[in-house]
Design a protein around this motif. Structure first.
Motif, PDB file in Angstrom:
ATOM      1  N   VAL A  54       0.896  -1.162   0.000  1.00  0.00           N
ATOM      2  CA  VAL A  54       0.000   0.000   0.000  1.00  0.00           C
ATOM      3  C   VAL A  54       0.931   1.207   0.000  1.00  0.00           C
ATOM      4  O   VAL A  54       1.856   1.290   0.806  1.00  0.00           O
ATOM      5  CB  VAL A  54      -0.968   0.010   1.197  1.00  0.00           C
ATOM      6  N   THR A  55       0.726   2.118  -0.924  1.00  0.00           N
ATOM      7  CA  THR A  55       1.709   3.156  -1.200  1.00  0.00           C
ATOM      8  C   THR A  55       1.263   4.513  -0.675  1.00  0.00           C
ATOM      9  O   THR A  55       0.071   4.822  -0.605  1.00  0.00           O
ATOM     10  CB  THR A  55       1.980   3.254  -2.703  1.00  0.00           C
ATOM     11  N   LEU A  56       2.268   5.305  -0.355  1.00  0.00           N
ATOM     12  CA  LEU A  56       2.019   6.617   0.232  1.00  0.00           C
ATOM     13  C   LEU A  56       3.072   7.580  -0.295  1.00  0.00           C
ATOM     14  O   LEU A  56       4.254   7.259  -0.311  1.00  0.00           O
ATOM     15  CB  LEU A  56       2.118   6.506   1.753  1.00  0.00           C
ATOM     16  N   ARG A  57       2.628   8.740  -0.748  1.00  0.00           N
ATOM     17  CA  ARG A  57       3.554   9.790  -1.174  1.00  0.00           C
ATOM     18  C   ARG A  57       3.317  11.016  -0.304  1.00  0.00           C
ATOM     19  O   ARG A  57       2.234  11.613  -0.342  1.00  0.00           O
ATOM     20  CB  ARG A  57       3.349  10.132  -2.651  1.00  0.00           C
ATOM     21  N   LEU A  79       3.547  -1.022   4.092  1.00  0.00           N
ATOM     22  CA  LEU A  79       3.567   0.397   3.750  1.00  0.00           C
ATOM     23  C   LEU A  79       4.835   0.760   2.985  1.00  0.00           C
ATOM     24  O   LEU A  79       5.949   0.506   3.441  1.00  0.00           O
ATOM     25  CB  LEU A  79       3.478   1.241   5.018  1.00  0.00           C
ATOM     26  N   VAL A  80       4.650   1.359   1.818  1.00  0.00           N
ATOM     27  CA  VAL A  80       5.757   1.800   0.975  1.00  0.00           C
ATOM     28  C   VAL A  80       5.628   3.312   0.829  1.00  0.00           C
ATOM     29  O   VAL A  80       4.660   3.801   0.249  1.00  0.00           O
ATOM     30  CB  VAL A  80       5.713   1.109  -0.402  1.00  0.00           C
ATOM     31  N   ASN A 147      -2.110   5.217  -2.157  1.00  0.00           N
ATOM     32  CA  ASN A 147      -2.385   4.208  -3.177  1.00  0.00           C
ATOM     33  C   ASN A 147      -2.352   4.786  -4.579  1.00  0.00           C
ATOM     34  O   ASN A 147      -3.307   4.708  -5.357  1.00  0.00           O
ATOM     35  CB  ASN A 147      -3.688   3.469  -2.873  1.00  0.00           C
ATOM     36  N   VAL A 148      -1.185   5.367  -4.884  1.00  0.00           N
ATOM     37  CA  VAL A 148      -0.829   5.822  -6.222  1.00  0.00           C
ATOM     38  C   VAL A 148       0.537   5.224  -6.542  1.00  0.00           C
ATOM     39  O   VAL A 148       1.259   4.793  -5.628  1.00  0.00           O
ATOM     40  CB  VAL A 148      -0.752   7.364  -6.291  1.00  0.00           C
ATOM     41  N   PRO A 149       0.925   5.152  -7.809  1.00  0.00           N
ATOM     42  CA  PRO A 149       2.289   4.705  -8.116  1.00  0.00           C
ATOM     43  C   PRO A 149       3.311   5.634  -7.467  1.00  0.00           C
ATOM     44  O   PRO A 149       3.171   6.858  -7.508  1.00  0.00           O
ATOM     45  CB  PRO A 149       2.354   4.780  -9.648  1.00  0.00           C
ATOM     46  N   VAL A 150       4.332   5.049  -6.861  1.00  0.00           N
ATOM     47  CA  VAL A 150       5.371   5.832  -6.191  1.00  0.00           C
ATOM     48  C   VAL A 150       6.740   5.354  -6.649  1.00  0.00           C
ATOM     49  O   VAL A 150       6.884   4.292  -7.261  1.00  0.00           O
ATOM     50  CB  VAL A 150       5.256   5.719  -4.653  1.00  0.00           C
ATOM     51  N   SER A 151       7.749   6.161  -6.327  1.00  0.00           N
ATOM     52  CA  SER A 151       9.136   5.798  -6.600  1.00  0.00           C
ATOM     53  C   SER A 151       9.888   5.762  -5.282  1.00  0.00           C
ATOM     54  O   SER A 151       9.971   6.773  -4.577  1.00  0.00           O
ATOM     55  CB  SER A 151       9.789   6.804  -7.545  1.00  0.00           C
ATOM     56  N   GLY A 154      14.538   4.391  -6.256  1.00  0.00           N
ATOM     57  CA  GLY A 154      14.698   4.208  -7.687  1.00  0.00           C
ATOM     58  C   GLY A 154      13.803   3.149  -8.307  1.00  0.00           C
ATOM     59  O   GLY A 154      13.910   2.860  -9.496  1.00  0.00           O
ATOM     60  N   GLN A 155      12.908   2.576  -7.530  1.00  0.00           N
ATOM     61  CA  GLN A 155      12.032   1.511  -8.000  1.00  0.00           C
ATOM     62  C   GLN A 155      10.581   1.983  -7.978  1.00  0.00           C
ATOM     63  O   GLN A 155      10.106   2.477  -6.956  1.00  0.00           O
ATOM     64  CB  GLN A 155      12.179   0.265  -7.124  1.00  0.00           C
ATOM     65  N   THR A 156       9.893   1.827  -9.080  1.00  0.00           N
ATOM     66  CA  THR A 156       8.465   2.140  -9.114  1.00  0.00           C
ATOM     67  C   THR A 156       7.688   1.050  -8.394  1.00  0.00           C
ATOM     68  O   THR A 156       7.926  -0.137  -8.604  1.00  0.00           O
ATOM     69  CB  THR A 156       7.966   2.258 -10.565  1.00  0.00           C
TER      70      THR A 156
END
Length: 224
Positions: A54-57, A79-80, A147-151, A154-156
Motif C-alpha cells: 500500500v503506497t504513500l507519497r 507500507l511503501v 495508493n498511487v504509483p510511487v518511486s 529508484g524503483q516504481t
C-alpha cells in the motif's frame, strides 16, 4: 490536497507464505530489476517479511496522511512510503511504529529516514529506511497521496505489488509473477544446501560451479 484511493487487492496468504521462504539475494541470481536501492536498509536485519504494497507519497515535513492511513491499513499490508526526495525529516517514529504494529502491518519501507529505532526494535516492527534522523515531520495538513504509483529507492511501486524484504534489501514483484519467482528461488536455495555439503566433503567451489573450466576453456581458445 490529499488523494486517497481504495485499498488494493491483497496477495493470497499462500503466496505470502511462499515468499517468506525466499531470500531476496537468491532472487538477485534470477532478476536484475525490481530491487529497491538508494541506500535503504533494514533496521531489524533478522526479519524477513512479505506483504501487499500500500503506497504513500508524502512531501517534506508533512506526515498528516501517514497518520490518517494507519486507520485504513489491513493486517498483511506493507507500507511503501515515497518521501519525494526529502532526506531531512523522519516521518516514522515510535508512535507510528506502535500504530502500524497494532494494525497488523507487515512492514514499512521509506525512501528517507526514520527515528526512534529503539522503539522499532522493542516492537519488532520490520522497517527499512535510509537511516536515522532526529528531525521529525509534523501534522501540517498540506498534501499527500495514498495508493498511487510511487518511486522508492529508484524503483516504481504500484498499490497491490508484492513486497519481500530481508537483511539484504527490498524486492518488488508483480502479483502475477510472485509465485513463479518464489518457487524458482526456493529450488535454488535447496540446491545450495547440497552445494554446501559438497564443500564440506572436500570439493572445491570452482570445480562445482564450473568457474575453473570456463577459465581453462577461455585461455585455451586464446592460445589456439
Amino acid at each position: 490536497m490529499f488523494t486517497i484511493n481504495p485499498l488494493p487487492q491483497q496477495l493470497p496468504p499462500a503466496i505470502v507464505d511462499l515468499l517468506e521462504q525466499v531470500e531476496t539475494a537468491t532472487v538477485g541470481h534470477i532478476l536484475h530489476s525490481g530491487f529497491i536501492g538508494g541506500g535503504i536498509r533494514a533496521v531489524l536485519p533478522e526479519k524477513r517479511v512479505a506483504g501487499t504494497a500500500v503506497t504513500l507519497r508524502i512531501p517534506g515535513a508533512d506526515s498528516t496522511l501517514l497518520h490518517h492511513v494507519l486507520s485504513l491499513v489491513r493486517p498483511g499490508d506493507f507500507l511503501v512510503i515515497d518521501r519525494c526526495g526529502d532526506t531531512k525529516h523522519a516521518c516514522w517514529g515510535g508512535v507510528v511504529t506502535n500504530a502500524a504494529k497494532l494494525a497488523g502491518v507487515k512492514g514499512g519501507v521509506i525512501d528517507g529516514p526514520a527515528t526512534d529505532f529503539s522503539e522499532v526494535r522493542k516492537c519488532e516492527m520490520p522497517l527499512w529506511c535510509t537511516g536515522p534522523s532526529p528531525i521529525t515531520t509534523k501534522l501540517l495538513g498540506l498534501e499527500g497521496a495514498f495508493n498511487v504509483p510511487v518511486s522508492v529507492g529508484g524503483q516504481t511501486v504500484e498499490p497491490g505489488d508484492a513486497v519481500l524484504a530481508d537483511e539484504s534489501g527490498v524486492l518488488i514483484l508483480k502479483p502475477s509473477e510472485a509465485e513463479a519467482i518464489a518457487r524458482r528461488a526456493i529450488e535454488m536455495q535447496e540446491r545450495e544446501v547440497t552445494l554446501l555439503e559438497r564443500l564440506r566433503n572436500g570439493e572445491k567451489l570452482p570445480e562445482i560451479s564450473g568457474a575453473t573450466a570456463k577459465i581453462e576453456a577461455a585461455n585455451g581458445k586464446r592460445a589456439a
